[in-house]
Write a protein that holds these residues in place. Structure first.
Motif, short mmCIF file in Angstrom:
data_model
loop_
_atom_site.label_atom_id
_atom_site.label_comp_id
_atom_site.label_asym_id
_atom_site.label_seq_id
_atom_site.Cartn_x
_atom_site.Cartn_y
_atom_site.Cartn_z
N TYR A 161 -0.45 18.19 8.62
CA TYR A 161 -0.24 16.74 8.57
C TYR A 161 -1.46 16.01 8.03
O TYR A 161 -1.34 14.96 7.37
CB TYR A 161 0.14 16.23 9.96
CG TYR A 161 1.50 16.74 10.40
CD1 TYR A 161 2.66 16.15 9.92
CD2 TYR A 161 1.62 17.82 11.27
CE1 TYR A 161 3.91 16.61 10.31
CE2 TYR A 161 2.86 18.30 11.65
CZ TYR A 161 4.00 17.69 11.17
OH TYR A 161 5.24 18.17 11.54
N LEU A 165 -0.94 12.70 5.55
CA LEU A 165 -0.88 11.44 6.30
C LEU A 165 -2.16 10.64 6.11
O LEU A 165 -3.15 11.12 5.57
CB LEU A 165 -0.65 11.72 7.78
CG LEU A 165 0.67 12.42 8.16
CD1 LEU A 165 0.75 12.59 9.67
CD2 LEU A 165 1.87 11.65 7.63
N ARG A 169 -3.11 9.37 11.16
CA ARG A 169 -1.94 10.23 11.35
C ARG A 169 -0.71 9.43 11.80
O ARG A 169 -0.01 9.81 12.74
CB ARG A 169 -2.22 11.34 12.36
CG ARG A 169 -3.24 12.37 11.91
CD ARG A 169 -3.24 13.56 12.86
NE ARG A 169 -4.40 14.42 12.62
CZ ARG A 169 -5.21 14.85 13.58
NH1 ARG A 169 -5.01 14.51 14.83
NH2 ARG A 169 -6.24 15.62 13.28
N TYR A 171 2.87 8.87 11.36
CA TYR A 171 3.95 9.64 10.73
C TYR A 171 5.26 8.86 10.81
O TYR A 171 6.25 9.34 11.34
CB TYR A 171 4.05 11.00 11.42
CG TYR A 171 4.90 12.03 10.69
CD1 TYR A 171 5.06 12.02 9.32
CD2 TYR A 171 5.53 13.04 11.41
CE1 TYR A 171 5.83 12.96 8.68
CE2 TYR A 171 6.29 14.01 10.78
CZ TYR A 171 6.44 13.96 9.41
OH TYR A 171 7.22 14.91 8.78
N GLN A 187 -0.45 1.33 6.83
CA GLN A 187 -0.22 1.81 8.19
C GLN A 187 -0.93 0.93 9.21
O GLN A 187 -0.40 0.66 10.29
CB GLN A 187 -0.69 3.27 8.33
CG GLN A 187 0.16 4.28 7.56
CD GLN A 187 1.56 4.46 8.13
OE1 GLN A 187 2.04 3.68 8.96
NE2 GLN A 187 2.26 5.48 7.66
N THR A 360 6.00 4.59 1.38
CA THR A 360 5.25 5.48 2.27
C THR A 360 5.41 6.93 1.82
O THR A 360 4.43 7.68 1.71
CB THR A 360 5.76 5.33 3.72
OG1 THR A 360 5.70 3.96 4.11
CG2 THR A 360 4.93 6.16 4.68
N TRP A 364 2.89 9.97 0.55
CA TRP A 364 2.84 11.28 1.19
C TRP A 364 3.07 12.40 0.17
O TRP A 364 2.38 13.43 0.21
CB TRP A 364 3.88 11.36 2.30
CG TRP A 364 3.57 10.52 3.50
CD1 TRP A 364 2.41 9.85 3.77
CD2 TRP A 364 4.45 10.27 4.60
NE1 TRP A 364 2.51 9.20 4.96
CE2 TRP A 364 3.73 9.42 5.50
CE3 TRP A 364 5.75 10.64 4.92
CZ2 TRP A 364 4.31 8.97 6.70
CZ3 TRP A 364 6.32 10.19 6.10
CH2 TRP A 364 5.60 9.36 6.99
#
Length: 446
Positions: A161, A165, A169, A171, A187, A360, A364
């Motif tokens: 991750y 991310l 982190r 998610y 975020q 998003t 990623w």
């Protein structure tokens, strides 16, 4: 459609405009049927398919994106016809479907932008009908099954991750007010947006259902002086979250427990649940919102942030259900609100985030691609192909398909929040100083 062995006398089928060739009529079988299907489906973009015998078939217009794929086995066309989603994902994972030119994201964009025609296929309709008939079993998640489902995805290596991310982190869907924000900034803005809707003030008790690696809970404790209890079924996440709380000196205000939300017995001023409702399953809606009603204090406020679909009925994609999120169920807004009402709760605000998750997931995907070699050392090539398919297919489902994210604010009392939404923007402006300088940088891994 063209083929490397097309003879000069190919004719145009008068019924549907599909070019039939002698080779097609002589029994190319499943590939010929797949070609007829693709001819009807591909309207946006240009797709070239190279079959297992080396034949070339072309579909769509001359517009971009233009993608060429190669099918590595003669059996693949029949599998794609029978169960398109599952067969497509597995073929990419196994390497029997390869991108010859263009990108995986472009290929999936072509697939998703023609989703209406795809859904009209008989096999697709039959699969959906079967899912609805057995859906209660597929999406039924008692505590023991929920624990296994969570472990399947969230107990993967934390190092994985970290490859894609943001630094915190997070998610789940980020928040892009302008669309130009970095992932870390978006975020941070997501957490600020949620905090504004929760109407936080110092000393409030907050329950975070599905607390992940602890980023939101730590933010609420540090920036808003709340006392936070975070719940997760993932042993990996709980260990990481507790370590972060200790490192931040917040262990006296934040505690993380490996416990199912249905086992919670305390009451809280605020309840927040981000990216967890999708794991409840349709048969668990009433238990979920009844629990929220039970754990909320009389003047409490809750917020549910979840992926939703504009389909007539929620469900799950067969490939995603098998490989990524077993037991997952993407709800519709209508069935979610109906369950909230059955639980006796007030819906005090609803916001639909449409393309925020697409952006998003784009971030990623790009980060995962940049760190793919590191992912390959953690797992294997098939896993890496699975993961890049998951990220790309998810992005295109939000960008061209029927998925979105909703945030539902709820309460026991109709007057638990102000009469208008003005307080949200005001609170966000007041919270602006809580976003650390490092949140405004590109940050993160990759």
């Amino acid at each position: 459609m063209s083929n490397s062995e097309i003879t000069p006398d190919e004719r145009l089928d008068a019924h549907d405009g599909h070019k039939k060739t002698r080779r097609g009529r002589s029994g190319r079988g499943a590939m010929w049927l797949l070609a007829k299907t693709l001819h009807r489906l591909v309207r946006n973009g240009r797709l070239t398919v190279i079959d297992a015998q080396g034949g070339t078939w072309q579909f769509g217009s001359q517009t971009s994106p233009a993608v060429s794929i190669r099918l590595g086995t003669a059996r693949l066309p029949s599998r794609l016809l029978a169960n398109p989603s599952l067969a497509l994902g597995e073929a990419y994972m196994d390497g029997t479907l390869r991108i010859e030119s263009g990108s995986l994201r472009d290929f999936l964009a072509i697939c998703m932008s023609n989703i209406d025609a795809l859904d009209a296929l008989p096999a697709r309709r039959i699969r959906r009908w079967l899912d609805q008939r057995i859906g209660r079993k597929l999406h039924h998640n008692p505590i023991s099954r929920a624990l296994a489902n969570v472990a399947h995805h969230y107990d993967l290596s934390t190092a994985l991750y970290d490859l894609f991310l943001d630094a915190d982190r997070q998610y789940s869907c980020a928040y892009f007010p302008t669309g130009t924000e970095t992932l870390d900034m978006a975020q941070a803005l997501k957490k600020r947006h949620i905090a504004a809707k929760l109407r936080l003030e110092p000393g409030l008790d907050v329950l975070d259902i599905g607390s992940g690696w602890g980023g939101l809970g730590l933010e609420l404790a540090q920036a808003h002086q709340a006392r936070v209890t975070g719940l997760s079924l993932s042993a990996e996440q709980i260990a990481a979250a507790r370590a972060r709380a200790a490192q931040s000196g917040l262990s006296d205000r934040v505690r993380f427990e490996q416990r199912d939300y249905r086992q919670e017995r305390d009451q809280y001023d605020r309840v927040v649940s981000v990216g967890m409702f999708e794991h409840v399953g349709r048969s668990g809606f009433d238990a979920y919102f009844s629990t929220l009603n039970r754990v909320l204090k009389p003047d409490g406020v809750g917020l549910v942030h979840a992926i939703g679909t504009m389909e007539p009925q929620g469900g799950s994609d067969p490939w995603t259900r098998k490989y990524i999120f077993p037991g997952g169920y993407i709800p519709t807004l209508s069935e979610t609100i109906a369950a909230i009402e059955r639980a006796g709760l007030w819906v005090t605000d609803v916001e639909i985030l449409r393309l925020h998750y697409a952006e998003t997931l784009r971030h990623w995907s790009e980060r995962f691609a940049a760190n793919r070699a590191a992912a390959r050392t953690l797992y294997d090539e098939r896993f890496c192909r699975m993961w890049e398919f998951y990220l790309a297919a998810s992005e295109m489902s939000f960008r061209h398909g029927r998925l979105m994210v909703f945030q539902i604010q709820l309460a026991k009392r109709r007057d638990a929040v102000p009469l208008t939404r003005d307080y949200i923007a005001k609170a966000e402006a007041d919270y602006a100083g809580t976003i650390r300088a490092d949140d405004t940088a590109s940050g993160g891994k990759g």
